[in-house]
Design a protein around this motif. Sequence first.
Motif, PDB file in Angstrom:
ATOM      1  N   GLU A   1       0.860  -1.188   0.000  1.00  0.00           N
ATOM      2  CA  GLU A   1       0.000   0.000   0.000  1.00  0.00           C
ATOM      3  C   GLU A   1       0.893   1.233   0.000  1.00  0.00           C
ATOM      4  N   PRO A   2       1.137   1.825  -1.171  1.00  0.00           N
ATOM      5  CA  PRO A   2       2.015   2.999  -1.222  1.00  0.00           C
ATOM      6  C   PRO A   2       1.494   4.146  -0.360  1.00  0.00           C
ATOM      7  N   TYR A   3       2.437   4.909   0.173  1.00  0.00           N
ATOM      8  CA  TYR A   3       2.103   6.088   0.964  1.00  0.00           C
ATOM      9  C   TYR A   3       1.494   7.170   0.076  1.00  0.00           C
ATOM     10  N   PRO A   4       0.492   7.886   0.569  1.00  0.00           N
ATOM     11  CA  PRO A   4       0.175   9.165  -0.074  1.00  0.00           C
ATOM     12  C   PRO A   4       1.388  10.087   0.112  1.00  0.00           C
ATOM     13  N   ARG A   5       1.668  10.948  -0.835  1.00  0.00           N
ATOM     14  CA  ARG A   5       2.884  11.780  -0.816  1.00  0.00           C
ATOM     15  C   ARG A   5       3.057  12.520   0.509  1.00  0.00           C
ATOM     16  N   GLU A   6       2.012  13.156   0.997  1.00  0.00           N
ATOM     17  CA  GLU A   6       2.134  13.950   2.227  1.00  0.00           C
ATOM     18  C   GLU A   6       2.454  13.059   3.423  1.00  0.00           C
ATOM     19  N   GLU A   7       1.843  11.893   3.487  1.00  0.00           N
ATOM     20  CA  GLU A   7       2.115  10.959   4.590  1.00  0.00           C
ATOM     21  C   GLU A   7       3.566  10.466   4.539  1.00  0.00           C
ATOM     22  N   LEU A   8       4.075  10.224   3.329  1.00  0.00           N
ATOM     23  CA  LEU A   8       5.471   9.815   3.168  1.00  0.00           C
ATOM     24  C   LEU A   8       6.399  10.915   3.665  1.00  0.00           C
ATOM     25  N   HIS A   9       6.120  12.159   3.298  1.00  0.00           N
ATOM     26  CA  HIS A   9       6.953  13.278   3.744  1.00  0.00           C
ATOM     27  C   HIS A   9       6.928  13.421   5.262  1.00  0.00           C
ATOM     28  N   GLN A  10       5.771  13.234   5.874  1.00  0.00           N
ATOM     29  CA  GLN A  10       5.673  13.315   7.333  1.00  0.00           C
ATOM     30  C   GLN A  10       6.511  12.220   7.998  1.00  0.00           C
ATOM     31  N   PHE A  11       6.441  10.999   7.463  1.00  0.00           N
ATOM     32  CA  PHE A  11       7.219   9.892   8.018  1.00  0.00           C
ATOM     33  C   PHE A  11       8.716  10.160   7.867  1.00  0.00           C
ATOM     34  N   VAL A  12       9.130  10.607   6.706  1.00  0.00           N
ATOM     35  CA  VAL A  12      10.534  10.923   6.460  1.00  0.00           C
ATOM     36  C   VAL A  12      11.016  11.996   7.440  1.00  0.00           C
ATOM     37  N   ASN A  13      10.212  13.010   7.665  1.00  0.00           N
ATOM     38  CA  ASN A  13      10.599  14.073   8.602  1.00  0.00           C
ATOM     39  C   ASN A  13      10.717  13.550  10.030  1.00  0.00           C
ATOM     40  N   LYS A  14       9.835  12.643  10.439  1.00  0.00           N
ATOM     41  CA  LYS A  14       9.932  12.043  11.777  1.00  0.00           C
ATOM     42  C   LYS A  14      11.237  11.259  11.931  1.00  0.00           C
ATOM     43  N   ILE A  15      11.604  10.514  10.896  1.00  0.00           N
ATOM     44  CA  ILE A  15      12.839   9.726  10.952  1.00  0.00           C
ATOM     45  C   ILE A  15      14.041  10.660  10.992  1.00  0.00           C
ATOM     46  N   ARG A  16      14.057  11.664  10.150  1.00  0.00           N
ATOM     47  CA  ARG A  16      15.178  12.616  10.153  1.00  0.00           C
ATOM     48  C   ARG A  16      15.334  13.273  11.519  1.00  0.00           C
ATOM     49  N   SER A  17      14.229  13.643  12.141  1.00  0.00           N
ATOM     50  CA  SER A  17      14.290  14.273  13.468  1.00  0.00           C
ATOM     51  C   SER A  17      14.823  13.289  14.505  1.00  0.00           C
ATOM     52  N   ALA A  18      14.430  12.026  14.409  1.00  0.00           N
ATOM     53  CA  ALA A  18      14.873  11.008  15.369  1.00  0.00           C
ATOM     54  C   ALA A  18      16.358  10.682  15.211  1.00  0.00           C
ATOM     55  N   LEU A  19      16.859  10.799  13.971  1.00  0.00           N
ATOM     56  CA  LEU A  19      18.280  10.522  13.735  1.00  0.00           C
ATOM     57  C   LEU A  19      19.119  11.684  14.227  1.00  0.00           C
TER      58      LEU A  19
END
Length: 138
Positions: free
Chosen positions: A120-138
């Motif tokens: 189930e591919p991410y909707p673009r905005e949801e993908l960006h939100q997930f990527v930002n959460k990971i970047r912040s956690a790193l």
Amino acid sequence: MQGRLAGFQLDARLENDSEPLMWLGLCELRVLNDRRWPWLLLVPQRPGVTELHDLTPLDQTMLTFESNLVAQSLKKATGCRKINVASLGNVVPQLHVHVIARNEGDPAWPGPVWGHGMREPYPREELHQFVNKIRSAL
């Protein structure tokens, strides 16, 4: 994101099924485009490498370090119960490491995620939100 190492070619299946997130050092960190699980991929930028033991001892150490860093960050970002880390290579022989956040009640719990249902591919905005959460956690 930094350019790839000369001579390195990302497997087309990894390219098609995931999105680049960032460069860590040895590995390119990618997000598997399947919203059912928070799922990251580490791809060591070494041409022709298919097995962990194909890496130099230094690269093996770097991969362990980067895998642990990503696993801790994924757990922090998602609050998941369990982190699954695996390097199978049966379908895509190029060395890559899966880091997957798991929770009771997810679509495949407690079994493996491979081969479970349709991606189930991410909707673009949801993908960006997930990527930002990971970047912040790193």
